[in-house]
Design an enzyme around this catalytic site. Sequence first.
Site, mmCIF file in Angstrom:
data_model
loop_
_atom_site.group_PDB
_atom_site.id
_atom_site.type_symbol
_atom_site.label_atom_id
_atom_site.label_comp_id
_atom_site.label_asym_id
_atom_site.label_seq_id
_atom_site.Cartn_x
_atom_site.Cartn_y
_atom_site.Cartn_z
ATOM 1 N N LYS A 22 -6.024 0.655 -3.314
ATOM 2 C CA LYS A 22 -5.774 1.102 -2.088
ATOM 3 C C LYS A 22 -6.849 0.509 -1.140
ATOM 4 O O LYS A 22 -8.149 0.723 -1.131
ATOM 5 C CB LYS A 22 -5.505 2.530 -1.829
ATOM 6 C CG LYS A 22 -5.073 3.187 -0.587
ATOM 7 C CD LYS A 22 -4.563 4.469 -0.585
ATOM 8 C CE LYS A 22 -4.348 5.074 0.474
ATOM 9 N NZ LYS A 22 -4.045 6.628 0.604
ATOM 10 N N SER B 89 0.448 8.126 1.863
ATOM 11 C CA SER B 89 0.126 7.119 2.623
ATOM 12 C C SER B 89 -0.426 5.922 1.649
ATOM 13 O O SER B 89 -0.719 4.894 1.736
ATOM 14 C CB SER B 89 -1.367 7.414 3.506
ATOM 15 O OG SER B 89 -2.466 8.038 2.356
ATOM 16 N N SER C 288 -0.724 12.156 -1.191
ATOM 17 C CA SER C 288 -0.550 10.706 -0.737
ATOM 18 C C SER C 288 -0.469 10.094 -2.061
ATOM 19 O O SER C 288 -0.210 8.764 -1.887
ATOM 20 C CB SER C 288 -1.689 10.300 0.145
ATOM 21 O OG SER C 288 -1.482 10.974 1.505
#
Length: 448
Positions: A53, A128, A152
């Site tokens: 990420k 996210s 998330s």
Amino acid sequence: MSIPTLQEALKLDKDGIQELKNTLKEKIQASDLNAYIGTLEDSDTNLLPIAIKDNINVKGWEITCGSEILKGYIAPYNATVIENLKRSSFAPFGRTNMDEFAMGSTTASSCYGKTLNPKNKDKVPGGSSGGSAAAVAGGIALAALGSDTGGSIRQPASFCGCVGLKPTYGRVSRYGLVAYSSSLDQIGPITQNVTDCALLFDAIAGYDKMDSTSAKIEPPNTFRALNSELKLRIAILPELLKDADSNIQNAYQKTIDLLSKNGHTIIEKQMLDTSYIIAAYYVICTAEASSNLARFDGVRYGRRAKNLSNLKELYLKTRSEGFGDEVKRRILLGSFVLSSGYYDAYYIKAQKVRTLIARQYNTILQDCDVILSPVAPSVAFSFDACKTPLQMYLEDIYTIGVNLAGLPAISLPVDSDGGLPIGMQFIGKAFDEQTLLDVALHLENTLK
């Protein structure tokens, strides 16, 4: 193919890992999911590739957190989880898309554009960590790392149909993770199955002297200890279902019936009204965000506005141009609840409610081994659903309490509706990821 099976196969093929990476690169280049951002970077040719990420530092890579304000910033060091991955024969392989500064539930607020859900490209992948989940579910990543502040990891895993683990707070080092809300953030794995999840969790977990919140306990070895034959006392929270769509309610009941049939003891419990949990979470996380993001001012990191006449204009223009609407909204909310005259009325009260939430979870988990809960009140929704910011915040209704209490939780797919995955989560006792992974593996095997 699971990672352990792949590892065994690659022992007999010296060139296999490079061939695997070349295949992944070809698939990524042909993909229209927008799960990866920037150039695919990879310096470790003999290690298994793991997607990362875009808020986790990898030395020499650009790290932007999906924001214009950090474009061009190069990470000067490796996050501890990256060093741990390398010691366990894994390597970072490409940056995945995310909501800007991890603030969102759709991965649509990224400055790189939205990521698409591989199960239905008209639907959001969640957020996210939507880029990580879409990459894994779309077959363009073996596994990925994400971060979970209020769901998330678990929510995008649920929307995309993969497995996502949010470890206990302090179990995995946050050193090298760009902070959104420091008392809530936790790095964790997103994988194709529970076995891979255990393997990757073991690789990244452990004490880190560079992280003051890191728990000084023995590193886990959950993969070797996996046991899918256990019988547990499982708490359920039927009152929470009033906020869920009928397809989620049906999947929840089917999962309960299946677990009961398999010999687990089901126990009904009650939790604090979800409206209090949501209010406490968004007061705390926005307050911490406003403090953490104050460092992005055009002086030290990333983007700097041009044609400036004074220092005040530097701050104002850089932050106005660099931050997106959702980030600005949360900074404003956080600054408000921390301001003079409102600190006691909002922030202190939210911290008291947080203590109450943690106590309730602990009380339930004294009688039960794990809690079964939905992950989200609906399946993945359309990009044009036109949800207000408040409606978007309500998407986190089942996940945020876990972060407030600092507990571990794992999401896995249990059903589908119109081709869209439905995930459920098990919530466990602090530092008892083993039981979570065991019961998740049991359910996964039962559903095969």
